[in-house]
Write a protein that holds these residues in place. Structure first.
Motif, PDB file in Angstrom:
ATOM      1  N   UNK A 187      -5.388  19.246  -0.356  1.00  0.00           N
ATOM      2  CA  UNK A 187      -5.706  18.403   0.800  1.00  0.00           C
ATOM      3  C   UNK A 187      -5.304  16.960   0.523  1.00  0.00           C
ATOM      4  N   UNK A 188      -5.579  16.478  -0.684  1.00  0.00           N
ATOM      5  CA  UNK A 188      -5.200  15.110  -1.043  1.00  0.00           C
ATOM      6  C   UNK A 188      -3.683  14.922  -1.007  1.00  0.00           C
ATOM      7  N   UNK A 189      -2.954  15.851  -1.603  1.00  0.00           N
ATOM      8  CA  UNK A 189      -1.494  15.764  -1.578  1.00  0.00           C
ATOM      9  C   UNK A 189      -0.983  15.820  -0.140  1.00  0.00           C
ATOM     10  N   UNK A 190      -1.462  16.772   0.633  1.00  0.00           N
ATOM     11  CA  UNK A 190      -0.989  16.926   2.010  1.00  0.00           C
ATOM     12  C   UNK A 190      -1.309  15.682   2.836  1.00  0.00           C
ATOM     13  N   UNK A 191      -2.485  15.128   2.676  1.00  0.00           N
ATOM     14  CA  UNK A 191      -2.864  13.915   3.417  1.00  0.00           C
ATOM     15  C   UNK A 191      -1.935  12.753   3.076  1.00  0.00           C
ATOM     16  N   UNK A 192      -1.647  12.578   1.805  1.00  0.00           N
ATOM     17  CA  UNK A 192      -0.755  11.494   1.383  1.00  0.00           C
ATOM     18  C   UNK A 192       0.656  11.714   1.921  1.00  0.00           C
ATOM     19  N   UNK A 193       1.143  12.952   1.872  1.00  0.00           N
ATOM     20  CA  UNK A 193       2.501  13.231   2.348  1.00  0.00           C
ATOM     21  C   UNK A 193       2.631  13.019   3.849  1.00  0.00           C
ATOM     22  N   UNK A 194       1.655  13.443   4.604  1.00  0.00           N
ATOM     23  CA  UNK A 194       1.699  13.229   6.054  1.00  0.00           C
ATOM     24  C   UNK A 194       1.625  11.737   6.369  1.00  0.00           C
ATOM     25  N   UNK A 195       0.784  11.006   5.649  1.00  0.00           N
ATOM     26  CA  UNK A 195       0.690   9.555   5.837  1.00  0.00           C
ATOM     27  C   UNK A 195       2.032   8.891   5.557  1.00  0.00           C
ATOM     28  N   UNK A 196       2.672   9.245   4.452  1.00  0.00           N
ATOM     29  CA  UNK A 196       3.977   8.670   4.122  1.00  0.00           C
ATOM     30  C   UNK A 196       5.046   9.067   5.133  1.00  0.00           C
ATOM     31  N   UNK A 197       4.961  10.285   5.639  1.00  0.00           N
ATOM     32  CA  UNK A 197       5.913  10.728   6.660  1.00  0.00           C
ATOM     33  C   UNK A 197       5.782   9.861   7.911  1.00  0.00           C
ATOM     34  N   UNK A 198       4.556   9.535   8.287  1.00  0.00           N
ATOM     35  CA  UNK A 198       4.322   8.727   9.490  1.00  0.00           C
ATOM     36  C   UNK A 198       4.678   7.253   9.286  1.00  0.00           C
ATOM     37  N   UNK A 232      11.833   6.268  -2.976  1.00  0.00           N
ATOM     38  CA  UNK A 232      11.944   5.863  -1.580  1.00  0.00           C
ATOM     39  C   UNK A 232      13.338   6.147  -1.048  1.00  0.00           C
ATOM     40  N   UNK A 233      13.944   7.243  -1.486  1.00  0.00           N
ATOM     41  CA  UNK A 233      15.292   7.635  -1.091  1.00  0.00           C
ATOM     42  C   UNK A 233      15.222   8.895  -0.231  1.00  0.00           C
ATOM     43  N   UNK A 234      15.738   8.818   0.979  1.00  0.00           N
ATOM     44  CA  UNK A 234      15.656   9.932   1.941  1.00  0.00           C
ATOM     45  C   UNK A 234      14.209  10.408   2.050  1.00  0.00           C
ATOM     46  N   UNK A 235      13.310   9.468   2.108  1.00  0.00           N
ATOM     47  CA  UNK A 235      11.883   9.734   1.956  1.00  0.00           C
ATOM     48  C   UNK A 235      11.346  10.736   2.961  1.00  0.00           C
ATOM     49  N   UNK A 236      11.580  10.502   4.240  1.00  0.00           N
ATOM     50  CA  UNK A 236      11.021  11.416   5.241  1.00  0.00           C
ATOM     51  C   UNK A 236      11.589  12.825   5.100  1.00  0.00           C
ATOM     52  N   UNK A 237      12.882  12.938   4.828  1.00  0.00           N
ATOM     53  CA  UNK A 237      13.486  14.254   4.625  1.00  0.00           C
ATOM     54  C   UNK A 237      12.899  14.926   3.386  1.00  0.00           C
ATOM     55  N   UNK A 238      12.668  14.166   2.318  1.00  0.00           N
ATOM     56  CA  UNK A 238      12.105  14.716   1.082  1.00  0.00           C
ATOM     57  C   UNK A 238      10.654  15.140   1.262  1.00  0.00           C
ATOM     58  N   UNK A 239       9.957  14.524   2.199  1.00  0.00           N
ATOM     59  CA  UNK A 239       8.549  14.871   2.427  1.00  0.00           C
ATOM     60  C   UNK A 239       8.383  16.205   3.141  1.00  0.00           C
ATOM     61  N   UNK A 240       9.377  16.644   3.879  1.00  0.00           N
ATOM     62  CA  UNK A 240       9.256  17.906   4.621  1.00  0.00           C
ATOM     63  C   UNK A 240       9.004  19.088   3.688  1.00  0.00           C
ATOM     64  N   UNK A 241       9.803  19.295   2.608  1.00  0.00           N
ATOM     65  CA  UNK A 241       9.491  20.404   1.694  1.00  0.00           C
ATOM     66  C   UNK A 241       8.134  20.243   1.000  1.00  0.00           C
ATOM     67  N   UNK A 242       7.752  18.997   0.706  1.00  0.00           N
ATOM     68  CA  UNK A 242       6.452  18.767   0.070  1.00  0.00           C
ATOM     69  C   UNK A 242       5.308  19.108   1.022  1.00  0.00           C
ATOM     70  N   UNK A 243       5.422  18.717   2.278  1.00  0.00           N
ATOM     71  CA  UNK A 243       4.400  19.048   3.272  1.00  0.00           C
ATOM     72  C   UNK A 243       4.319  20.560   3.452  1.00  0.00           C
ATOM     73  N   UNK A 270       0.815  -1.211   0.000  1.00  0.00           N
ATOM     74  CA  UNK A 270       0.000   0.000   0.000  1.00  0.00           C
ATOM     75  C   UNK A 270       0.849   1.262   0.000  1.00  0.00           C
ATOM     76  N   UNK A 271       1.916   1.271   0.802  1.00  0.00           N
ATOM     77  CA  UNK A 271       2.823   2.419   0.846  1.00  0.00           C
ATOM     78  C   UNK A 271       3.523   2.600  -0.503  1.00  0.00           C
ATOM     79  N   UNK A 272       3.923   1.497  -1.117  1.00  0.00           N
ATOM     80  CA  UNK A 272       4.562   1.579  -2.441  1.00  0.00           C
ATOM     81  C   UNK A 272       3.611   2.203  -3.460  1.00  0.00           C
TER      82      UNK A 272
END
Length: 135
Positions: free
Chosen positions: A110-121, A76-87, A17-19
């Protein structure tokens, strides 16, 4: 820092699901980032300046997030760090750029932000470059 970037163990179905979420959301955002990058390379530097740092810098940072960071999330490279600018970018879009707009203008953000926060978690999951790097 290594603990922050290291993927957490998820059940196999959650990893799939994450992939799917990573590939889907990154592919969609890449279209936005690529269009902005193409405009910048064509010499068009006009862009909104929602946080008062200048149009060109706002454009460059948005391209970095929407294009560069989306590629990292896709891999999936430096994923959490890459999500910070996107969030951050999606928060600015929602709260500043479309802050006064009705909900139908905010849906995509809202859809993008929801997905990014989910992936960050959740992290990038088993099927990521991060997982290979931090085994």
């Amino acid at each position: 820092m290594k603990k922050f970037l290291k993927p957490i163990k998820l059940p196999a179905s959650a990893d799939w699901g994450v992939l799917i979420l990573r590939i889907g959301i990154s592919s969609m955002m890449l279209t936005h980032g690529y269009a902005k990058l193409a405009n910048l390379l064509a010499g068009e530097h006009g862009f909104a300046d929602p946080i008062g740092i200048g149009e060109e810098l706002s454009l460059i940072l948005t391209i970095f997030a929407e294009f560069g960071c989306s590629i990292l999330v896709l891999l999936g490279l430096f994923t959490r760090a890459a999500l910070i600018p996107l969030i951050f970018t999606m928060a600015v879009v929602l709260l500043v750029v479309h802050g006064a707009d009705p909900i139908d203008k905010k849906e995509l953000g809202i859809l993008f932000l929801s997905a990014y926060v989910t992936l960050f978690l959740t992290g990038p999951g088993r099927f990521s470059v991060d997982n290979g790097l931090y085994k």
